[in-house]
Write a protein that holds these residues in place. Structure first.
Motif, PDB file in Angstrom:
ATOM      1  N   ALA A 168       4.027 -15.733 -17.378  1.00 40.96           N
ATOM      2  CA  ALA A 168       4.008 -16.174 -15.971  1.00 40.96           C
ATOM      3  C   ALA A 168       3.099 -15.284 -15.137  1.00 40.96           C
ATOM      4  N   TYR A 169       3.161 -13.977 -15.394  1.00 39.40           N
ATOM      5  CA  TYR A 169       2.321 -13.026 -14.649  1.00 39.40           C
ATOM      6  C   TYR A 169       0.838 -13.352 -14.838  1.00 39.40           C
ATOM      7  N   SER A 170       0.421 -13.554 -16.081  1.00 33.16           N
ATOM      8  CA  SER A 170      -1.007 -13.824 -16.306  1.00 33.16           C
ATOM      9  C   SER A 170      -1.405 -15.167 -15.710  1.00 33.16           C
ATOM     10  N   ASN A 222      -5.647  -7.787  -0.942  1.00 39.66           N
ATOM     11  CA  ASN A 222      -4.420  -8.434  -1.411  1.00 39.66           C
ATOM     12  C   ASN A 222      -3.961  -7.745  -2.687  1.00 39.66           C
ATOM     13  N   ASN A 223      -3.217  -6.655  -2.497  1.00 44.37           N
ATOM     14  CA  ASN A 223      -2.796  -5.836  -3.645  1.00 44.37           C
ATOM     15  C   ASN A 223      -1.349  -6.077  -4.054  1.00 44.37           C
ATOM     16  N   ALA A 224      -0.461  -6.403  -3.112  1.00 48.82           N
ATOM     17  CA  ALA A 224       0.974  -6.526  -3.446  1.00 48.82           C
ATOM     18  C   ALA A 224       1.142  -7.492  -4.617  1.00 48.82           C
ATOM     19  N   GLY A 282       0.786  -1.234   0.000  1.00 46.10           N
ATOM     20  CA  GLY A 282       0.000   0.000   0.000  1.00 46.10           C
ATOM     21  C   GLY A 282       0.815   1.280   0.000  1.00 46.10           C
ATOM     22  N   SER A 283       2.102   1.188  -0.286  1.00 47.75           N
ATOM     23  CA  SER A 283       2.938   2.390  -0.185  1.00 47.75           C
ATOM     24  C   SER A 283       3.005   3.195  -1.471  1.00 47.75           C
ATOM     25  N   ARG A 284       2.687   2.580  -2.593  1.00 49.93           N
ATOM     26  CA  ARG A 284       2.742   3.287  -3.886  1.00 49.93           C
ATOM     27  C   ARG A 284       1.613   2.761  -4.775  1.00 49.93           C
ATOM     28  N   GLY A 285       1.406   3.445  -5.908  1.00 45.49           N
ATOM     29  CA  GLY A 285       0.532   2.942  -6.961  1.00 45.49           C
ATOM     30  C   GLY A 285      -0.891   2.658  -6.533  1.00 45.49           C
ATOM     31  N   ILE A 286      -1.436   1.571  -7.033  1.00 51.12           N
ATOM     32  CA  ILE A 286      -2.837   1.226  -6.795  1.00 51.12           C
ATOM     33  C   ILE A 286      -3.103   1.031  -5.302  1.00 51.12           C
ATOM     34  N   GLY A 287      -2.184   0.343  -4.607  1.00 49.85           N
ATOM     35  CA  GLY A 287      -2.384   0.067  -3.179  1.00 49.85           C
ATOM     36  C   GLY A 287      -2.463   1.339  -2.346  1.00 49.85           C
ATOM     37  N   ALA A 346       7.482  -3.461   0.943  1.00 48.31           N
ATOM     38  CA  ALA A 346       8.662  -4.321   0.984  1.00 48.31           C
ATOM     39  C   ALA A 346       9.918  -3.508   1.268  1.00 48.31           C
ATOM     40  N   LYS A 347      10.117  -2.424   0.502  1.00 43.68           N
ATOM     41  CA  LYS A 347      11.413  -1.723   0.546  1.00 43.68           C
ATOM     42  C   LYS A 347      11.304  -0.247   0.851  1.00 43.68           C
ATOM     43  N   ASP A 348      10.248   0.383   0.358  1.00 45.30           N
ATOM     44  CA  ASP A 348      10.226   1.851   0.281  1.00 45.30           C
ATOM     45  C   ASP A 348       9.522   2.464   1.506  1.00 45.30           C
ATOM     46  N   ALA A 349      10.269   2.549   2.615  1.00 40.17           N
ATOM     47  CA  ALA A 349       9.691   3.068   3.869  1.00 40.17           C
ATOM     48  C   ALA A 349       9.260   4.522   3.738  1.00 40.17           C
ATOM     49  N   ASP A 356       7.513  -8.288   3.544  1.00 41.89           N
ATOM     50  CA  ASP A 356       7.644  -8.803   2.179  1.00 41.89           C
ATOM     51  C   ASP A 356       6.564  -9.857   1.935  1.00 41.89           C
ATOM     52  N   ALA A 357       5.773  -9.648   0.886  1.00 35.76           N
ATOM     53  CA  ALA A 357       4.666 -10.566   0.580  1.00 35.76           C
ATOM     54  C   ALA A 357       5.157 -11.987   0.295  1.00 35.76           C
ATOM     55  N   ALA A 358       6.440 -12.114  -0.048  1.00 30.83           N
ATOM     56  CA  ALA A 358       6.984 -13.440  -0.325  1.00 30.83           C
ATOM     57  C   ALA A 358       7.422 -14.168   0.945  1.00 30.83           C
ATOM     58  N   ASP A 375      -1.806   3.621 -14.723  1.00 25.87           N
ATOM     59  CA  ASP A 375      -0.546   4.377 -14.712  1.00 25.87           C
ATOM     60  C   ASP A 375       0.113   4.340 -13.328  1.00 25.87           C
ATOM     61  N   THR A 376       1.132   3.510 -13.184  1.00 25.95           N
ATOM     62  CA  THR A 376       1.893   3.388 -11.925  1.00 25.95           C
ATOM     63  C   THR A 376       3.371   3.188 -12.268  1.00 25.95           C
ATOM     64  N   ASP A 377       4.196   3.097 -11.229  1.00 28.21           N
ATOM     65  CA  ASP A 377       5.622   2.793 -11.466  1.00 28.21           C
ATOM     66  C   ASP A 377       5.783   1.449 -12.180  1.00 28.21           C
TER      67      ASP A 377
HETATM   68  P1  NDP Z   1       3.624  -0.660  -8.092  1.00 23.06           P
HETATM   69  O1  NDP Z   1       4.876  -1.380  -8.464  1.00 23.06           O
HETATM   70  O2  NDP Z   1       3.407   0.702  -8.622  1.00 23.06           O
HETATM   71  O3  NDP Z   1       3.429  -0.659  -6.517  1.00 23.06           O
HETATM   72  C1  NDP Z   1       3.618  -1.886  -5.863  1.00 23.06           C
HETATM   73  C2  NDP Z   1       3.376  -1.731  -4.384  1.00 23.06           C
HETATM   74  O4  NDP Z   1       3.498  -3.019  -3.794  1.00 23.06           O
HETATM   75  C3  NDP Z   1       4.371  -0.840  -3.689  1.00 23.06           C
HETATM   76  O5  NDP Z   1       3.733  -0.261  -2.569  1.00 23.06           O
HETATM   77  C4  NDP Z   1       5.444  -1.826  -3.249  1.00 23.06           C
HETATM   78  O6  NDP Z   1       6.169  -1.415  -2.099  1.00 23.06           O
HETATM   79  C5  NDP Z   1       4.596  -3.019  -2.905  1.00 23.06           C
HETATM   80  N1  NDP Z   1       5.315  -4.277  -3.059  1.00 23.06           N
HETATM   81  C6  NDP Z   1       6.024  -4.710  -4.125  1.00 23.06           C
HETATM   82  N2  NDP Z   1       6.556  -5.905  -3.876  1.00 23.06           N
HETATM   83  C7  NDP Z   1       6.172  -6.228  -2.626  1.00 23.06           C
HETATM   84  C8  NDP Z   1       6.425  -7.319  -1.769  1.00 23.06           C
HETATM   85  N3  NDP Z   1       7.185  -8.351  -2.165  1.00 23.06           N
HETATM   86  N4  NDP Z   1       5.872  -7.316  -0.537  1.00 23.06           N
HETATM   87  C9  NDP Z   1       5.123  -6.281  -0.110  1.00 23.06           C
HETATM   88  N5  NDP Z   1       4.860  -5.216  -0.856  1.00 23.06           N
HETATM   89  C10 NDP Z   1       5.381  -5.186  -2.099  1.00 23.06           C
HETATM   90  O7  NDP Z   1       2.436  -1.643  -8.613  1.00 23.06           O
HETATM   91  P2  NDP Z   1       0.927  -1.336  -9.045  1.00 23.06           P
HETATM   92  O8  NDP Z   1       0.320  -0.379  -8.110  1.00 23.06           O
HETATM   93  O9  NDP Z   1       0.889  -1.054 -10.494  1.00 23.06           O
HETATM   94  O10 NDP Z   1       0.274  -2.786  -8.855  1.00 23.06           O
HETATM   95  C11 NDP Z   1      -0.449  -3.147  -7.701  1.00 23.06           C
HETATM   96  C12 NDP Z   1      -1.238  -4.423  -8.010  1.00 23.06           C
HETATM   97  O11 NDP Z   1      -2.081  -4.191  -9.135  1.00 23.06           O
HETATM   98  C13 NDP Z   1      -0.365  -5.627  -8.360  1.00 23.06           C
HETATM   99  O12 NDP Z   1      -0.923  -6.795  -7.816  1.00 23.06           O
HETATM  100  C14 NDP Z   1      -0.435  -5.665  -9.889  1.00 23.06           C
HETATM  101  O13 NDP Z   1      -0.218  -6.939 -10.396  1.00 23.06           O
HETATM  102  C15 NDP Z   1      -1.880  -5.212 -10.087  1.00 23.06           C
HETATM  103  N6  NDP Z   1      -2.157  -4.700 -11.417  1.00 23.06           N
HETATM  104  C16 NDP Z   1      -1.539  -3.557 -11.865  1.00 23.06           C
HETATM  105  C17 NDP Z   1      -1.820  -3.097 -13.127  1.00 23.06           C
HETATM  106  C18 NDP Z   1      -1.202  -1.869 -13.691  1.00 23.06           C
HETATM  107  O14 NDP Z   1      -1.382  -1.611 -14.887  1.00 23.06           O
HETATM  108  N7  NDP Z   1      -0.503  -1.054 -12.916  1.00 23.06           N
HETATM  109  C19 NDP Z   1      -2.762  -3.806 -14.013  1.00 23.06           C
HETATM  110  C20 NDP Z   1      -3.361  -4.977 -13.436  1.00 23.06           C
HETATM  111  C21 NDP Z   1      -3.056  -5.397 -12.178  1.00 23.06           C
HETATM  112  P3  NDP Z   1       7.800  -1.258  -2.137  1.00 23.06           P
HETATM  113  O15 NDP Z   1       8.095  -0.056  -2.960  1.00 23.06           O
HETATM  114  O16 NDP Z   1       8.199  -1.099  -0.716  1.00 23.06           O
HETATM  115  O17 NDP Z   1       8.326  -2.526  -2.744  1.00 23.06           O
END
Ligand code: NDP
Length: 246
Positions: free
Chosen positions: A154-156, A90-92, A14-19, A38-41, A64-66, A189-191
């Motif tokens: 693999a992703y799909s 469950n977004n990671a 939940g630190s960046r992007g969709i989460g 995981a990494k980006d405090a 770490d989700a893994a 649109d995310t990283d």
């Molecule tokens: P980003 O890479 O932009 O953000 C990922 C987020 O998840 C960051 O907060 C990151 O934190 C965290 N993260 C990454 N790896 C781990 C880990 N091992 N354990 C815990 N946290 C982790 O991704 P999106 O926002 O684009 O994607 C989020 C979800 O949406 C994913 O499940 C992706 O598959 C899905 N999705 C995205 C799409 C897209 O077009 N963007 C399309 C369809 C699905 P940190 O920086 O600390 O690692």
């Protein structure tokens, strides 16, 4: 508008992007929100501060989700801090786009461990605490149902597994009044998937709307699925993909 007052949510990744957008939206709906990263405090802390600035309650947990033990500990810390758990998102997730035959197995393992194993581990840990009215929401992908471009084999496969996990689990725990749904974004649109660059061109072309989506457009659907109004929706795969899979 949903009303999540007195609810507690945990958003993995939940630190960046969709989460991050989901965490902020659920907080603005009234929930106390824990996020993992995981990494980006620094980014995680910025999400917490943004929620607190709006008068909400938030907590960032490095997990770490893994790593199933870390994921379990994050669930327990959420419950200990906020007094329970009502919503798990469950977004990671991650993707390593490249042709399948050129993808080393250790990279495939990484995608499987985060996108599937991590989801199973977080859900098992959360189920100990979820009660009637609870919500489990996966962030799958539109490519879990249909694949429009090469490079995501693999992703799909992992997102297809998330889809069937959702459907199977909905059957198993429906009797407890807990819903399980899979929100499947298209290109957002995310990283991970920036709307600029070569990789974006075929994805944008595959949408019906001719554009990338925003993180807030995904968060809006998650907000609804998390809300009390969505009480009869379970076992579904809801795409928010600009018509990619139309
Ligand atoms: P980003 O890479 O932009 O953000 C990922 C987020 O998840 C960051 O907060 C990151 O934190 C965290 N993260 C990454 N790896 C781990 C880990 N091992 N354990 C815990 N946290 C982790 O991704 P999106 O926002 O684009 O994607 C989020 C979800 O949406 C994913 O499940 C992706 O598959 C899905 N999705 C995205 C799409 C897209 O077009 N963007 C399309 C369809 C699905 P940190 O920086 O600390 O690692």
């Amino acid at each position: 508008m949903s009303n999540l007052t007195k609810k507690v949510a945990l958003v993995t990744g939940g630190s960046r992007g969709i989460g991050a957008a989901i965490a902020k939206r659920l907080a603005s709906d009234g929930a106390s929100v824990a996020i993992t990263y995981a990494k980006d405090a620094t980014s995680a802390s910025a999400v917490v501060k943004a929620i607190e600035a709006e008068g909400g309650k938030a907590l960032a947990i490095q997990a770490d989700a893994a790593d199933p033990q870390a994921v379990k500990a994050a669930v327990e810390k959420t419950v200990a801090t906020f007094g329970g758990l009502d919503i798990l998102v469950n977004n990671a997730g991650t993707a390593i786009p490249k042709p399948f035959e050129e993808t080393p197995l250790d990279e495939i393992d990484q995608v499987i461990n985060i996108n599937i194993r991590g989801v199973l581990a977080a859900t098992q840990a959360a189920l100990k605490h979820l009660k009637t009215g609870g919500r489990i929401i996966m962030i799958g992908s539109c490519v879990g149902e249909r694949v429009v471009a090469p490079g995501l084999v693999a992703y799909s496969a992992t997102k297809g597994a998330v889809k069937m996990f959702t459907q199977g689990l909905a059957r198993e725990i429906g009797g407890r009044g807990i819903t399980v749904n899979n929100v499947q974004p298209g290109p957002i649109d995310t990283d991970l998937n920036p709307a600029s660059g070569d990789w974006a061109v075929p994805q944008k072309a595959a949408t019906s709307l001719g554009r990338y989506g925003t993180v807030d457009e995904v968060a809006a659907l998650v907000s609804f699925v998390a809300s009390p109004e969505a009480s009869y929706i379970t076992g579904t795969n809801l795409t928010v993909d600009g018509g990619t899979n139309a």
